[in-house]
Enzyme design. Structure first.
Site, PDB file in Angstrom:
ATOM      1  CG  HIS A   1      -8.481  -0.130  -2.839  1.00 34.47           C
ATOM      2  ND1 HIS A   1      -7.691  -1.212  -2.478  1.00 34.47           N
ATOM      3  CD2 HIS A   1      -9.136   0.246  -1.701  1.00 34.47           C
ATOM      4  CE1 HIS A   1      -7.864  -1.460  -1.183  1.00 34.47           C
ATOM      5  NE2 HIS A   1      -8.727  -0.593  -0.700  1.00 34.47           N
TER       6      HIS A   1
ATOM      7  NE  ARG B   1      -3.893   0.530   1.926  1.00 33.27           N
ATOM      8  CZ  ARG B   1      -5.136   0.627   2.426  1.00 33.27           C
ATOM      9  NH1 ARG B   1      -5.385   1.459   3.420  1.00 33.27           N
ATOM     10  NH2 ARG B   1      -6.117  -0.088   1.933  1.00 33.27           N
TER      11      ARG B   1
ATOM     12  CD  GLN C   1     -13.017  -1.831  -0.868  1.00 29.99           C
ATOM     13  OE1 GLN C   1     -12.221  -1.710   0.045  1.00 29.99           O
ATOM     14  NE2 GLN C   1     -14.235  -2.307  -0.691  1.00 29.99           N
TER      15      GLN C   1
ATOM     16  CG  ASP D   1     -13.688   6.236  -1.033  1.00 29.75           C
ATOM     17  OD1 ASP D   1     -13.638   6.175   0.213  1.00 29.75           O
ATOM     18  OD2 ASP D   1     -12.658   6.214  -1.760  1.00 29.75           O
TER      19      ASP D   1
ATOM     20  NE  ARG E   1     -10.588  -5.437   0.395  1.00 26.28           N
ATOM     21  CZ  ARG E   1      -9.767  -4.446   0.801  1.00 26.28           C
ATOM     22  NH1 ARG E   1     -10.268  -3.379   1.404  1.00 26.28           N
ATOM     23  NH2 ARG E   1      -8.464  -4.502   0.565  1.00 26.28           N
TER      24      ARG E   1
ATOM     25  CB  CYS F   1     -14.243   1.167   0.017  1.00 27.87           C
ATOM     26  SG  CYS F   1     -13.847   2.918   0.104  1.00 27.87           S
TER      27      CYS F   1
HETATM   28  N1   CP Z   1     -11.378  -0.229   2.424  1.00 25.46           N
HETATM   29  C1   CP Z   1     -10.099  -0.258   2.856  1.00 25.46           C
HETATM   30  O1   CP Z   1      -9.167  -0.488   2.086  1.00 25.46           O
HETATM   31  O2   CP Z   1      -9.952  -0.027   4.186  1.00 25.46           O
HETATM   32  P1   CP Z   1      -8.581   0.162   4.957  1.00 25.46           P
HETATM   33  O3   CP Z   1      -8.005   1.476   4.527  1.00 25.46           O
HETATM   34  O4   CP Z   1      -8.961   0.130   6.399  1.00 25.46           O
HETATM   35  O5   CP Z   1      -7.659  -0.977   4.592  1.00 25.46           O
HETATM   36  N1  NVA Z   2     -10.051   6.600  -1.468  1.00 20.82           N
HETATM   37  C1  NVA Z   2      -9.693   6.199  -0.141  1.00 20.82           C
HETATM   38  C2  NVA Z   2      -9.906   4.743   0.036  1.00 20.82           C
HETATM   39  C3  NVA Z   2      -9.567   4.206   1.384  1.00 20.82           C
HETATM   40  C4  NVA Z   2      -9.796   2.726   1.491  1.00 20.82           C
HETATM   41  C5  NVA Z   2      -8.248   6.563   0.126  1.00 20.82           C
HETATM   42  O1  NVA Z   2      -7.406   6.352  -0.758  1.00 20.82           O
HETATM   43  O2  NVA Z   2      -7.948   7.082   1.204  1.00 20.82           O
END
Ligand code: CP
Ligand code: NVA
Length: 318
Positions: free
Chosen positions: A141, A114, A144, A235, A303, A275
């Site tokens: 993502h 990440r 997701q 989101d 997930r 999400c």
């Molecule tokens: N939806 C998601 O990716 O959540 P986190 O940021 O908690 O991993």
């Molecule tokens: N769009 C959000 C998703 C988090 C799971 C971010 O990148 O922070």
């Protein structure tokens, strides 16, 4: 419309050793097959033991769902996870990525990363000799989106010809929903304020991958986009790394809140997805999150199941 029912027998063995950096990485058939395997794993119809394989997690940004679901998925597959947060490794002190990636490839069997830039993720994958999974970048993502479409499939029994409307920022989540939805034959509509639409390159990429006549459309009016939709998704308005834009975005996005009035424009049987994490009272109201239409916590659980299917496929545990 082309026919590709879910459950179609597809050789997931072709995914062995592959990376999953983008939703576009796999074909329609492979993506459907992953959802099918996830369904089997979820119902206990299938058990897979990878035998002591090790997943390394390199997370430069915060995470609850992705981190924990990967850890639990690996444990359920009989494997282990090593937390390689850059703050506790030499990465945080500037060790070059090309060295780190090659060294970690000697210890681990797969990496989930990440980070911010998609090209940093690609750089890891270039130097690694093991599969690399996108656990969220600023661009995509993909894990997701797999969970989101599994949730939609569970509710509606099928995906082709259904419509998912995403309301809000044209961000990483919107991008993967468009690409993955196109591959699965879902019509995806994205409603964003002017200037916050998804990248034109991602819209075009999604259209070029569209299976079975799926439409990919972008709107600047939320009500218009939600009309008749089977899934309404949102989101946060400011993603990780955009915290300093939060106040400005709150003003720009004020007509894009998923509230009861907006939801009433959707199909009467429509479901709501997010999400998470959510900013309740901003992009979505408490009332909608807690309503009977919400499948947000099933979505979060999924997930685990899709990532278990993904890990098993990339590690050749089938
Ligand atoms: N939806 C998601 O990716 O959540 P986190 O940021 O908690 O991993
Ligand atoms: N769009 C959000 C998703 C988090 C799971 C971010 O990148 O922070």
């Amino acid at each position: 419309m082309a026919q590709l029912p879910h459950g179609v027998a597809v050789d997931l063995l072709s995914l062995r050793g592959r990376d999953y950096l983008s939703s576009s990485e796999f074909s329609s058939k492979q993506t459907y097959a992953l959802l099918e395997l996830a369904t089997q794993l979820k119902s206990d119809a299938r058990r897979i033991d990878l035998g002591n394989r090790v997943l390394g997690l390199i997370f430069t940004k915060a995470s609850t769902r992705t981190r924990v679901s990967f850890q639990v998925a690996m444990a359920r597959l009989g494997g282990q996870t090593v937390d390689l947060n850059p703050q506790v490794t030499q990465l945080g002190r500037g060790e070059p990525l090309q060295d780190t990636s090659r060294v970690l490839s000697r210890f681990c069997d797969v990496l989930a990363i990440r980070t911010y830039a998609q090209n940093e993720l690609e750089e890891y994958a270039h130097w690694a000799s093991i599969p690399v999974i996108n656990a969220l970048t600023d661009l995509e993502h993909p894990c997701q989106a797999l969970a989101d479409y599994l949730t939609m499939q569970e509710v509606f029994g099928g995906l082709q010809g259904k419509t998912l409307t995403y309301v809000g920022d044209g961000n990483n989540v919107a991008n993967s929903l468009m690409i993955c939805g196109a591959l699965l034959g879902v019509n995806v509509r994205v409603a964003s304020p002017k200037g916050f639409e998804p990248l034109v390159s991602v819209i075009n990429q999604s259209r070029s991958l569209a299976f079975g006549g799926a439409d990919i459309d972008v709107f600047n009016n939320a009500a218009e986009a939600v009309k008749g939709a089977h899934v309404v998704y949102t989101d946060v308005w400011a993603s990780m790394g955009q915290e300093n834009e939060q106040l400005h975005r709150k003003e720009v996005f004020k007509d894009f809140c998923l509230n009861k009035d907006l939801l009433e424009k959707a199909d009467p049987e429509a479901i709501v997805l997010h999400c998470l994490p959510a900013h309740r009272g901003e992009e979505i109201t408490d009332e909608v999150i807690e309503s009977k239409f919400s499948r947000i916590f099933d979505q979060a659980e999924n997930r685990l199941h899709v990532q278990q299917a993904l890990l098993a496929s990339l590690l050749g545990g089938l």
